[in-house]
Every structure is written in structure tokens, then in C-alpha cells.
Write a protein that holds these residues in place. Structure first.
Motif, short mmCIF file in Angstrom:
data_model
loop_
_atom_site.label_atom_id
_atom_site.label_comp_id
_atom_site.label_asym_id
_atom_site.label_seq_id
_atom_site.Cartn_x
_atom_site.Cartn_y
_atom_site.Cartn_z
N ALA A 1 0.83 -1.21 0.00
CA ALA A 1 0.00 0.00 0.00
C ALA A 1 0.86 1.26 0.00
CB ALA A 1 -0.93 -0.01 1.22
N TYR A 2 1.94 1.26 0.75
CA TYR A 2 2.84 2.42 0.78
C TYR A 2 3.51 2.62 -0.57
CZ TYR A 2 6.54 5.59 2.15
OH TYR A 2 7.39 6.65 2.21
N ALA A 3 3.90 1.52 -1.23
CA ALA A 3 4.52 1.64 -2.56
C ALA A 3 3.53 2.23 -3.56
CB ALA A 3 5.02 0.28 -3.02
N ILE A 4 2.27 1.79 -3.49
CA ILE A 4 1.25 2.34 -4.39
C ILE A 4 1.02 3.82 -4.09
CG2 ILE A 4 -1.22 2.25 -4.95
CD1 ILE A 4 -1.02 -0.82 -4.52
N TYR A 5 0.99 4.18 -2.81
CA TYR A 5 0.81 5.59 -2.42
C TYR A 5 1.95 6.44 -2.96
CZ TYR A 5 1.18 9.73 0.47
OH TYR A 5 1.35 11.01 0.89
#
Length: 154
Positions: free
Chosen positions: A133-137
């Protein structure tokens, strides 16, 4: 036995002192050679100045030699700056690869212990989902260059 140890230590310290003496002598000789080399280069520059001054005049020769030295100094600084930048980038890439390898190794080492723990699979899946999720953000939060819509233009 004590006499043998004393003899060996005396030999070792004497050898160390002899090596230190040789190093000091070598450093002095290299220093003298450097001084004489600089004097020789100075006289060669002076001879070039005299030869060029007779041909082009003292002012033009002084300007030419001065500008030449400044150009050489600038080239040395630019080359040093480029080499330092490349070395720093290479070092950063190597450090990043090392940190990634350490992280992967630590994760793989902890995987069996986490799988056997009370949290079980949830203890593994939750952090993995958080990382995804952090990588997508981060991918979506990057500023994009402004491109005007052609339909909005008059």
C-alpha cells in the motif's frame, strides 16, 4: 624460555626501528626530488615565457600563460567533481543493494518464526500489505508535469 622471548622481542623492535628509519629516509628523498622537480618545472615555464615574450610581447605572453594555467586548473576541478559524483552514486547504489540484501535476509530468517507464532499468517500478511500500500501511495503521490488539455485551449 624468557631469554628467547626477550631475544625475539628485541629483534622485532630492532626490525621495526630499521623499517621506520628506511621509511623516513625514503620520504626525505622523495620530498627533495619533488622540490627539485618543481624548481625544474618553474625554470621551464620561465624559459617558455622568455621565448614567447620575444615572439609575441610580454603582455600577450603573460596573459596567455595565465589563462592557460587557469584553464588547466578549471579542468582539474571539473574532472575531480565529475569523478567524485560518480563515486558517490556508485557507493550509494552499493549501499542500497547491501541494505536490500540485509532486509531480505532478515525477513527470510524471521519467516519461519512468524509462521509458527500465535499471529501466524496474519503477522506476515499485514506488514506485507502495508508495504504494498505504501509503494502504491508513493507511486501515485509523485508530482506529474502539467499538460494542458488541448480542448480547453481557445
Amino acid at each position: 624460555m624468557g631469554a628467547l622471548v626477550s631475544l625475539i622481542s628485541a629483534l622485532a623492535s630492532g626490525e621495526a626501528m630499521a623499517a621506520l628509519q628506511r621509511a623516513r629516509t625514503t620520504a626525505i628523498l622523495y620530498g627533495l626530488a619533488a622540490i627539485f622537480t618543481l624548481c625544474g618545472v618553474g625554470f621551464l615555464i620561465g624559459a617558455a615565457y622568455i621565448w614567447l615574450a620575444a615572439r609575441y610581447g610580454p603582455l600577450a605572453t603573460s596573459l596567455g600563460i595565465g589563462i592557460g594555467f587557469l584553464v588547466v586548473a578549471g579542468l582539474i576541478l571539473v574532472i575531480h567533481k565529475l569523478a567524485t559524483g560518480m563515486r558517490n552514486r556508485r557507493r550509494a547504489r552499493r549501499r542500497q543493494a547491501d541494505m536490500t540484501a540485509v532486509g531480505i535476509t532478515a525477513a527470510l530468517a524471521l519467516l519461519p518464526a512468524l509462521a509458527k507464532s500465535k499471529g501466524g499468517l496474519g503477522a506476515i500478511v499485514a506488514p506485507a500489505l502495508a508495504v504494498v500500500a505504501y509503494a502504491i501511495y508513493r507511486e501515485n503521490a509523485k508530482p506529474r508535469p502539467f499538460k494542458p488539455d488541448p480542448e480547453d485551449m481557445p
